[in-house]
Design a protein around this motif. Structure first.
Motif, short mmCIF file in Angstrom:
data_model
loop_
_atom_site.label_atom_id
_atom_site.label_comp_id
_atom_site.label_asym_id
_atom_site.label_seq_id
_atom_site.Cartn_x
_atom_site.Cartn_y
_atom_site.Cartn_z
N CYS A 1 0.82 -1.21 0.00
CA CYS A 1 0.00 0.00 0.00
C CYS A 1 0.86 1.26 0.00
O CYS A 1 1.66 1.46 0.91
CB CYS A 1 -0.92 0.01 1.23
SG CYS A 1 -2.21 -1.24 1.17
N ARG B 1 -0.16 5.30 -1.24
CA ARG B 1 -1.11 6.23 -1.87
C ARG B 1 -2.33 5.51 -2.45
O ARG B 1 -2.72 5.74 -3.60
CB ARG B 1 -0.42 7.07 -2.95
CG ARG B 1 0.70 7.97 -2.41
CD ARG B 1 1.20 8.92 -3.50
NE ARG B 1 2.31 9.73 -3.05
CZ ARG B 1 2.20 10.87 -2.35
NH1 ARG B 1 1.00 11.31 -2.01
NH2 ARG B 1 3.27 11.56 -1.97
N VAL B 2 -2.92 4.62 -1.68
CA VAL B 2 -4.10 3.87 -2.14
C VAL B 2 -5.26 4.01 -1.15
O VAL B 2 -6.15 3.17 -1.11
CB VAL B 2 -3.76 2.38 -2.35
CG1 VAL B 2 -2.77 2.20 -3.49
CG2 VAL B 2 -3.22 1.75 -1.08
N HIS C 1 -8.88 3.48 -2.30
CA HIS C 1 -9.30 2.22 -2.88
C HIS C 1 -9.17 1.01 -1.94
O HIS C 1 -9.83 -0.01 -2.15
CB HIS C 1 -8.49 1.93 -4.14
CG HIS C 1 -8.46 3.05 -5.13
ND1 HIS C 1 -9.50 3.29 -5.99
CD2 HIS C 1 -7.53 4.01 -5.38
CE1 HIS C 1 -9.21 4.35 -6.74
NE2 HIS C 1 -8.01 4.80 -6.39
N CYS D 1 3.41 4.97 3.69
CA CYS D 1 2.46 5.70 2.86
C CYS D 1 2.18 7.08 3.46
O CYS D 1 1.80 7.19 4.64
CB CYS D 1 1.15 4.92 2.76
SG CYS D 1 -0.15 5.77 1.85
N SER E 1 -2.19 4.84 4.88
CA SER E 1 -3.07 3.75 4.48
C SER E 1 -3.21 2.68 5.56
O SER E 1 -4.29 2.12 5.77
CB SER E 1 -2.55 3.10 3.18
OG SER E 1 -2.58 4.01 2.11
N ASP F 1 -2.45 -5.61 -5.84
CA ASP F 1 -2.13 -4.20 -5.65
C ASP F 1 -3.27 -3.51 -4.93
O ASP F 1 -4.44 -3.85 -5.12
CB ASP F 1 -1.87 -3.54 -7.01
CG ASP F 1 -0.53 -3.93 -7.60
OD1 ASP F 1 0.35 -4.36 -6.82
OD2 ASP F 1 -0.35 -3.81 -8.82
N ASP G 1 -4.49 -0.58 -5.37
CA ASP G 1 -5.21 0.47 -6.08
C ASP G 1 -6.51 -0.01 -6.70
O ASP G 1 -7.21 0.78 -7.37
CB ASP G 1 -4.33 1.09 -7.16
CG ASP G 1 -3.83 0.08 -8.18
OD1 ASP G 1 -4.32 -1.08 -8.18
OD2 ASP G 1 -2.95 0.44 -8.99
N GLN H 1 -7.05 -2.14 -9.19
CA GLN H 1 -7.06 -2.53 -10.60
C GLN H 1 -7.23 -4.03 -10.79
O GLN H 1 -7.60 -4.48 -11.87
CB GLN H 1 -5.77 -2.07 -11.29
CG GLN H 1 -5.69 -0.59 -11.56
CD GLN H 1 -4.54 -0.24 -12.49
OE1 GLN H 1 -4.07 -1.08 -13.26
NE2 GLN H 1 -4.08 0.99 -12.44
N GLU I 1 -7.48 5.75 -10.53
CA GLU I 1 -6.19 5.56 -9.89
C GLU I 1 -5.07 6.03 -10.80
O GLU I 1 -5.14 5.93 -12.02
CB GLU I 1 -5.97 4.08 -9.52
CG GLU I 1 -5.82 3.13 -10.70
CD GLU I 1 -7.14 2.79 -11.36
OE1 GLU I 1 -7.12 2.37 -12.54
OE2 GLU I 1 -8.18 2.95 -10.72
N SER J 1 -1.11 5.63 -11.87
CA SER J 1 0.02 4.72 -11.76
C SER J 1 1.24 5.47 -11.26
O SER J 1 1.54 6.59 -11.68
CB SER J 1 0.32 4.10 -13.13
OG SER J 1 1.49 3.33 -13.09
#
Length: 331
Positions: free
Chosen positions: A24, A26-27, A30, A52, A56, A103, A105, A107, A222, A224
């Motif tokens: 984690c 910057r997520v 999500h 983070c 997070s 991940d 985020d 995805q 999100e 990348s």
């Protein structure tokens, strides 16, 4: 976890059979949604706060009451590879049989986890990774830049890792059998975005079986963290390093075969033909003299032979992809 959610599968002594590591950074937007979507096939979830700046880890600790979730923290950022390693090593210590990586985020759709782990639980593979290129509809939703980048990286990864039958090498949706994971040189693995490719290289040195698992990717708001221009030199250097090491390990240190001769002879003949031909062409251009048929053949023949030898080596290399699962031979 809601009261109606079935208990996650565990061994008789309480160890989780399947564990997930989630790096984690910057997520925050999500991560809670992702955690709520992870199904009961996963018995333990390790959220790794990689220093983070959004906090997070604290966000998960305060906002998620799923008993499977455990927050691990880094005091300094170690990159996606470093965070994944922390989560996987903790899963190993807790006795998991299969370890997956998602991940944070969002995805990667957790609905594909059963598909990802199926070949490992069935004893057909040691390592499985997502491939977003199986479904044309999924590819159509992918940004054009990612399609081109993945095509280039996939070819480089085939060369450097020796797994010629896989695609989408930088896909971070992956699963590995614990017995194989325990044999990895964790301290040597890349900590940054080259982590997945470096993992494949290390798996090839162990002769582990790798399989692709079809999946779809989700692209939302999100962002990348991978900067292609900044990472390109690191990826090229990493691929070159892995290629040279793999060739030395597989063809000269552990074994010596006809392919071990084809590679250096092919390279030598090709270089000789190209350099000799370029020199003769430049000399003729400066003097205005035409090269004789014999001179042309002396340049062309080594090039043709060199290409043939290199193609023969590549054919041998492609046939040498591991087929017998390693975890079945480890105890």
């Amino acid at each position: 976890m809601t009261p109606n959610t079935p208990a996650a599968p565990r061994w008789a002594d309480g160890r989780p059979r399947v564990a997930a590591a989630i790096p984690c950074y910057r997520v925050k937007r999500h991560i809670l949604t992702l955690l709520s979507a992870i199904g009961a096939e996963v018995g333990a979830i390790y959220v790794v706060d990689d220093a983070c700046p959004e906090g997070s880890g604290d966000w998960v600790a305060s906002g998620c009451d799923d008993p499977r979730v455990r927050v691990l923290r880094h005091t300094q950022n170690q990159g996606v590879g470093g965070a994944t390693i922390t989560g996987m090593r903790q899963a190993l210590a807790d006795g998991a049989e299969v370890i997956i990586k998602l991940d944070g985020d969002g995805q990667m759709d957790p609905a594909f986890v059963p598909t990802l782990i199926a070949p490992i639980l069935a004893g057909e593979a040691d390592y499985a990774k997502g491939n977003r290129f199986f479904d044309p509809e999924s590819v159509a939703q992918m940004p054009t830049g990612r399609i081109i980048g993945n095509a280039v990286l996939s070819f480089l990864a085939k060369l450097s890792t020796g797994y010629w039958d896989i695609f989408d090498p930088t896909n971070g949706f992956l699963a590995i059998h614990a017995r194989v994971a325990a044999r990895l040189p964790w301290e040597k693995l890349a900590r940054g975005y080259f982590f997945e490719t470096d993992m494949l290289f290390r798996l090839n040195t162990l002769r582990a079986v790798v399989m692709d698992a079809p999946m779809s990717a989700r692209y939302g708001d999100e962002a990348s963290g991978l900067n292609g221009w900044r990472e390109a030199p690191r990826f090229l250097a990493g691929h070159a390093r892995c290629l040279l090491k793999r060739l030395f390990y597989n063809y000269y240190l552990r074994d010596f075969s006809v392919a071990s001769l084809e590679l250096p002879l092919g390279v030598a003949l090709l270089l000789f033909g190209v350099i000799f031909g370029a020199w003769k062409w430049l000399t003729g251009y400066q003097t205005g003299a035409f090269s004789s048929a014999g001179t042309v053949m002396l340049a062309a023949l080594p090039v043709l032979l060199g290409v043939q030898l290199l193609l023969a080596f590549l054919q041998h290399d492609a046939r040498s992809v591991p087929r017998a699962p390693l975890h079945k031979r480890l105890r």
